[in-house]
Design a protein around this motif. Structure first.
Motif, PDB file in Angstrom:
ATOM      1  N   ALA A   6       0.839  -1.202   0.000  1.00  0.00           N
ATOM      2  CA  ALA A   6       0.000   0.000   0.000  1.00  0.00           C
ATOM      3  C   ALA A   6       0.873   1.250   0.000  1.00  0.00           C
ATOM      4  O   ALA A   6       1.841   1.354   0.747  1.00  0.00           O
ATOM      5  CB  ALA A   6      -0.921  -0.005   1.222  1.00  0.00           C
ATOM      6  N   SER A   7       0.531   2.212  -0.836  1.00  0.00           N
ATOM      7  CA  SER A   7       1.214   3.500  -0.828  1.00  0.00           C
ATOM      8  C   SER A   7       0.808   4.262   0.423  1.00  0.00           C
ATOM      9  O   SER A   7      -0.322   4.141   0.896  1.00  0.00           O
ATOM     10  CB  SER A   7       0.829   4.317  -2.060  1.00  0.00           C
ATOM     11  N   VAL A   8       1.738   5.060   0.952  1.00  0.00           N
ATOM     12  CA  VAL A   8       1.464   5.879   2.124  1.00  0.00           C
ATOM     13  C   VAL A   8       1.630   7.338   1.729  1.00  0.00           C
ATOM     14  O   VAL A   8       2.656   7.724   1.174  1.00  0.00           O
ATOM     15  CB  VAL A   8       2.420   5.532   3.287  1.00  0.00           C
ATOM     16  N   TYR A   9       0.590   8.134   2.006  1.00  0.00           N
ATOM     17  CA  TYR A   9       0.603   9.557   1.680  1.00  0.00           C
ATOM     18  C   TYR A   9       0.756  10.370   2.950  1.00  0.00           C
ATOM     19  O   TYR A   9       0.126  10.075   3.968  1.00  0.00           O
ATOM     20  CB  TYR A   9      -0.685   9.953   0.957  1.00  0.00           C
ATOM     21  N   GLY A  10       1.599  11.397   2.895  1.00  0.00           N
ATOM     22  CA  GLY A  10       1.872  12.228   4.069  1.00  0.00           C
ATOM     23  C   GLY A  10       0.899  13.380   4.214  1.00  0.00           C
ATOM     24  O   GLY A  10      -0.076  13.513   3.475  1.00  0.00           O
ATOM     25  N   ALA A  11       1.212  14.224   5.190  1.00  0.00           N
ATOM     26  CA  ALA A  11       0.361  15.350   5.542  1.00  0.00           C
ATOM     27  C   ALA A  11       0.140  16.287   4.341  1.00  0.00           C
ATOM     28  O   ALA A  11      -0.908  16.896   4.206  1.00  0.00           O
ATOM     29  CB  ALA A  11       0.977  16.112   6.703  1.00  0.00           C
ATOM     30  N   ASP A  12       1.117  16.379   3.462  1.00  0.00           N
ATOM     31  CA  ASP A  12       1.016  17.276   2.303  1.00  0.00           C
ATOM     32  C   ASP A  12       0.415  16.576   1.080  1.00  0.00           C
ATOM     33  O   ASP A  12       0.462  17.089  -0.016  1.00  0.00           O
ATOM     34  CB  ASP A  12       2.390  17.839   1.964  1.00  0.00           C
ATOM     35  N   ASN A  13      -0.130  15.367   1.291  1.00  0.00           N
ATOM     36  CA  ASN A  13      -0.772  14.579   0.236  1.00  0.00           C
ATOM     37  C   ASN A  13       0.213  14.072  -0.820  1.00  0.00           C
ATOM     38  O   ASN A  13      -0.180  13.676  -1.898  1.00  0.00           O
ATOM     39  CB  ASN A  13      -1.920  15.355  -0.423  1.00  0.00           C
ATOM     40  N   HIS A  14       1.502  14.084  -0.490  1.00  0.00           N
ATOM     41  CA  HIS A  14       2.500  13.496  -1.374  1.00  0.00           C
ATOM     42  C   HIS A  14       2.810  12.089  -0.883  1.00  0.00           C
ATOM     43  O   HIS A  14       2.775  11.814   0.310  1.00  0.00           O
ATOM     44  CB  HIS A  14       3.788  14.331  -1.381  1.00  0.00           C
ATOM     45  N   LYS A  15       3.149  11.221  -1.814  1.00  0.00           N
ATOM     46  CA  LYS A  15       3.511   9.847  -1.439  1.00  0.00           C
ATOM     47  C   LYS A  15       4.808   9.891  -0.640  1.00  0.00           C
ATOM     48  O   LYS A  15       5.793  10.478  -1.088  1.00  0.00           O
ATOM     49  CB  LYS A  15       3.668   8.982  -2.686  1.00  0.00           C
TER      50      LYS A  15
END
Length: 98
Positions: A22-31
């Motif tokens: 699964a990809s994980v996206y950070g607080a800034d919506n970037h992978k």
């Protein structure tokens, strides 16, 4: 990506067979990384996330509690996660050794 529209996973789905890759996206919506594997099962388990690198080379594995990740499915049924951490914060965590 509009995560608000995505369906959250149930506690029964929080297992390696569903979460690996699964990809994980950070607080800034970037992978920020990808789930490599999961230790344990259910909400008390730990996800090992590969952070950084390119095509899996040079990535740093870090361990985070599943409760720090919000797992969901997008409109195509693909599982991904959202976290409040940025890629830099994850890179600063201690490296997980198998």
């Amino acid at each position: 990506m509009r995560h608000n529209d995505h369906v959250r996973l149930t506690p029964n789905e929080l297992k390696s067979s569903v979460l690996e890759g699964a990809s994980v996206y950070g607080a800034d919506n970037h992978k920020v990384g990808k789930v490599d594997h999961v230790h344990g099962a259910g909400v008390n388990s730990t996800a090992i996330i590969d952070v950084g690198g390119f095509l899996g080379i040079g990535a740093k594995p870090v361990a985070v509690l599943l409760t720090d990740l919000d797992f969901m499915r997008d409109e195509d049924g693909d599982v991904h996660a959202v976290t409040a951490w940025t890629k830099d914060q994850l890179k600063e965590m201690p490296e997980h050794h198998h």
